[in-house]
Design an enzyme around this catalytic site. Structure first.
Site, short mmCIF file in Angstrom:
data_model
loop_
_atom_site.label_atom_id
_atom_site.label_comp_id
_atom_site.label_asym_id
_atom_site.label_seq_id
_atom_site.Cartn_x
_atom_site.Cartn_y
_atom_site.Cartn_z
N CYS A 81 -18.45 -23.75 8.50
CA CYS A 81 -19.00 -23.52 7.15
C CYS A 81 -20.47 -23.11 7.23
CB CYS A 81 -18.75 -24.74 6.28
SG CYS A 81 -18.99 -24.34 4.53
N HIS A 194 -13.05 -24.83 6.53
CA HIS A 194 -13.14 -26.15 7.16
C HIS A 194 -11.85 -26.42 7.92
CE1 HIS A 194 -16.84 -27.83 5.43
NE2 HIS A 194 -16.61 -26.96 4.47
N GLU A 196 -11.08 -28.87 9.71
CA GLU A 196 -10.71 -30.30 9.64
C GLU A 196 -10.03 -30.64 8.32
OE1 GLU A 196 -13.62 -29.01 9.14
OE2 GLU A 196 -14.88 -30.23 7.82
N ASP A 241 -3.78 -42.44 -9.53
CA ASP A 241 -4.60 -43.40 -10.27
C ASP A 241 -4.41 -44.75 -9.60
OD1 ASP A 241 -5.16 -41.35 -12.00
OD2 ASP A 241 -4.07 -42.17 -13.71
N ASP A 403 -12.10 -36.38 -19.98
CA ASP A 403 -10.96 -37.02 -20.65
C ASP A 403 -11.02 -36.75 -22.16
OD1 ASP A 403 -10.13 -38.41 -18.21
OD2 ASP A 403 -11.88 -39.66 -18.50
O1 1PR Z 1 -15.51 -42.86 -15.86
O2 1PR Z 1 -16.52 -42.03 -13.76
O3 1PR Z 1 -15.61 -44.34 -13.88
O4 1PR Z 1 -14.12 -42.37 -13.90
C1 1PR Z 1 -12.92 -42.97 -14.27
C2 1PR Z 1 -11.84 -41.98 -13.93
O5 1PR Z 1 -10.58 -42.65 -14.12
C3 1PR Z 1 -11.85 -40.77 -14.82
O6 1PR Z 1 -11.63 -39.63 -14.02
C4 1PR Z 1 -10.67 -40.98 -15.76
O7 1PR Z 1 -10.00 -39.75 -15.99
C5 1PR Z 1 -9.76 -41.90 -14.98
N1 1PR Z 1 -9.02 -42.85 -15.81
C6 1PR Z 1 -9.57 -43.91 -16.44
N2 1PR Z 1 -8.57 -44.59 -17.08
C7 1PR Z 1 -7.42 -43.98 -16.84
C8 1PR Z 1 -6.09 -44.37 -17.30
O8 1PR Z 1 -5.09 -43.70 -17.09
N3 1PR Z 1 -6.01 -45.51 -17.96
N4 1PR Z 1 -6.79 -42.02 -15.57
C9 1PR Z 1 -7.70 -42.88 -16.03
C10 1PR Z 1 -6.86 -40.76 -15.72
C11 1PR Z 1 -5.57 -38.98 -15.75
C12 1PR Z 1 -5.21 -37.99 -14.82
C13 1PR Z 1 -3.73 -38.01 -14.58
C14 1PR Z 1 -3.29 -36.75 -15.26
C15 1PR Z 1 -1.96 -36.26 -14.84
N5 1PR Z 1 -5.75 -40.22 -15.14
O9 1PR Z 1 -5.93 -37.84 -13.69
O10 1PR Z 1 -3.52 -38.12 -13.24
O11 1PR Z 1 -3.35 -36.94 -16.66
O12 1PR Z 1 -0.95 -37.12 -15.25
P1 1PR Z 1 0.52 -36.57 -15.48
O13 1PR Z 1 0.74 -35.45 -14.53
O14 1PR Z 1 1.42 -37.75 -15.15
O15 1PR Z 1 0.60 -36.19 -16.91
P2 1PR Z 1 -15.51 -42.94 -14.40
#
Ligand code: 1PR
Length: 553
Positions: A81, A194, A196, A241, A403
């Site tokens: 890189c 990259h 790796e 998640d 979000d």
């Molecule tokens: O605010 O910097 O501490 O970050 C927290 C992170 O955690 C954020 O990126 C936020 O999006 C995520 N988050 C917080 N609570 C939840 C929850 O679900 N209760 N999840 C959450 C977010 C959403 C997506 C998910 C897609 C695809 N998850 O990443 O993976 O919506 O889902 P699908 O394909 O099943 O529809 P901070």
């Protein structure tokens, strides 16, 4: 074990490189001072971030001259890189900082008017066949393989200029621009990508360099490639998640509109959904062909010293077996440790990078920073997590996770926010909406819209937007295409479409009907309804370029 010296002159994620080197049977010795270069028999110079920063670090550490001497000594040298860019004359990125000047070409920024910049994803490294015997390639590079690139500046490829000086060259194309993906001459080998982070194809390249296998003959199948297969592939990301369940175990979970508690079955109304173990699931998705894996820590691990955060261990273990980029999100912000010590966001990020992360994803903190950015009349404070981390590690290392949820209005004039006219009116027939940003996992809506946030994030130095959508999360009904086009029109940095994927055809839809740079799925993969491979096969059958997983050989 045979060894290779690694010159780690800037903080970066070298853990993945070390893991990749170990994986192909070598051990790393660190270069700790310029004199160590005399003892090196093989040397790798990795590089992330700004060209100028890297070169100045080398210069300030008195490494430049010993490095030149090492290279002219004829012993094997590999640059990665910015380690490739250092061999060139200079870069538009930092015009006053000279490179080593072995190659009389300057790095130029990609044209951001025609495509997303940085260039992030899996692209080719196809040898130009000049200075090579028929059917040969160099250092394990295969014209049918794809390699992981992440950079905003590149050396444009001018046919045969470098080759005239005896270089072997491999090229890649990004939109209308053709650039140098790898070069080799005598004892020197360097890649813009990259290795790796490039799965089996990358490990093969590192192995070939370390073993001194400069040339290899391509198989008839490798040679029977078509040029339509060149270029950037559609990037598919698996997202995990992660949180502690009620028994205190770390599990992968998945909600509907961010609610992760069981609604049906014996645990209805209570238990956190447990879909598996994070490290095992990441490996499974790597082997299915995921182009990246993202971990979101969706609980703050309360009462846990920062240095013991469970996600650090997850990253360490995952990066031993998963050789694609890893992103970590959740809790990247200024923090007060359990003993009262103040820990800046940059230090939190550094712990993650050192444990194997390639990018950090910032959610709530980005919203707060964007609000302050507008309150201060669109001026940068220089102190936000996004700014400090992107300054140290480059903007490609900072993702902003958004979000948003829809807020319907009757007319655009009813709000000061950016609205769209939607094809999907709400229950009372309102046909306009804006996308309201939220913090704390969707629990707290804020007075800022998704375009404002994306623009502020770009201005602060984010390299990518992870665009979730609370209305669509876990719905299996497809991505919010209107939202994606809305955000894409506002910014030049890449966007990852997220939330709502339930079928392979939803990925086709999002690539067909938006200009998104990548697409992410979670629930459909976790529940085992489809694999990442199913999605890629579907896209391939519809004529989209995808990277297929190359098994270990
Ligand atoms: O605010 O910097 O501490 O970050 C927290 C992170 O955690 C954020 O990126 C936020 O999006 C995520 N988050 C917080 N609570 C939840 C929850 O679900 N209760 N999840 C959450 C977010 C959403 C997506 C998910 C897609 C695809 N998850 O990443 O993976 O919506 O889902 P699908 O394909 O099943 O529809 P901070």
């Amino acid at each position: 074990m045979p060894t290779v010296h690694l010159l780690d002159y800037v903080a970066g994620n070298v853990r993945s490189l070390v893991n990749a080197i170990n994986k192909v049977g070598y051990e790393v010795e660190w270069v700790r001072s310029p004199s160590d270069l005399q003892n090196a028999e093989k040397l790798i110079l990795p590089g992330v971030g700004h060209f100028g920063h890297c070169l100045s670090q080398l210069s300030n550490g008195d490494y430049l001259e010993p490095l030149r001497q090492y290279i002219t000594s004829g012993k094997p040298f590999m640059g990665i890189c910015v380690g490739l860019q250092a061999l060139f004359e200079g870069s538009e990125e930092d015009a006053n900082v000279p490179g080593l000047g072995l190659i009389p070409v300057r790095m130029q920024k990609f044209n951001a008017k025609t495509k997303s910049v940085p260039h992030i994803g899996w692209n080719s490294a196809t040898n130009t066949r000049v200075n090579l015997s028929r059917g040969q390639s160099f250092y394990g590079l295969n014209p049918n393989s794809k390699y992981y690139y992440v950079h905003s500046y590149a050396a444009r490829y001018e046919p045969e200029t470098l080759e005239r000086d005896g270089w072997l060259v491999a090229v890649a194309s990004y939109g209308e621009e053709k650039f140098i993906g790898a070069v080799a001459r005598d004892n020197i080998f360097a890649t813009q990508f990259h290795p790796e982070k490039s799965g089996q194809a990358g490990l093969r390249t590192i192995h070939a360099f370390l073993n001194g296998d400069k040339f290899h003959t391509l198989t008839p199948e490798d040679l029977a490639r078509t040029e339509e297969k060149d270029g950037l592939t559609r990037r598919i990301i698996a997202c995990l998640d992660v949180r502690t369940n009620d028994a205190g175990d770390l599990v992968v979970t998945k909600g509907d509109q961010y609610d992760v508690r069981e609604k049906n079955g014996p645990d209805a109304g209570g238990q956190v959904r447990n879909l598996g173990k994070p490290v095992d699931m990441a490996k499974k998705y790597y082997e299915q062909g995921a182009d990246e894996v993202t971990f979101l820590n969706i609980t703050s691990f309360r009462n846990c010293p920062v240095a013991d955060l469970p996600m650090l261990e997850i990253l360490r273990r995952t990066s031993e077996t998963v050789f694609v980029p890893l992103t970590i999100g959740g809790g990247i912000r200024d923090t007060v440790d359990t003993d009262g010590t103040h820990i800046p966001a940059l230090d939190v990020a550094t712990m993650y990078f050192k444990s194997g992360a390639d990018k950090v994803s910032i959610g709530s903190e980005a919203v707060m920073a964007a609000e302050e950015f507008y309150e201060a009349g669109e001026t940068l404070s220089g102190k936000t997590a996004i700014e400090t981390i992107s300054k140290a590690y480059g903007n490609q290392a900072v993702v902003v996770s958004v979000d948003p949820k829809r807020v319907y209005v009757s007319r655009p004039e009813d709000t000061g926010h950016h609205t769209i006219k939607t094809k999907y009116p709400n229950g009372v027939g309102q046909t306009f909406c804006w996308y309201q940003c939220t913090i704390k996992g969707g629990r707290e809506p804020r007075d800022i819209d998704v375009c404002q946030l994306a623009k502020a994030a770009e201005a602060m130095g984010a390299g990518e937007i992870l665009l979730n959508c609370i209305d669509k999360d876990g719905s299996n009904s497809g991505f919010d295409l209107e939202l994606i086009n809305h955000v894409k029109a506002a910014i030049a940095i890449p966007v990852i479409a997220s939330s709502g994927a339930g079928l392979p055809k939803h990925f086709e839809e999002v690539f067909e009907r938006t200009t998104t740079d990548a697409a992410l799925g979670a629930g459909m993969f976790h529940r085992g309804e489809y694999t990442v491979g199913d999605v890629k096969n579907h896209l391939d059958s519809k004529g989209f370029l995808v990277r297929q997983f190359e098994p270990d050989v």
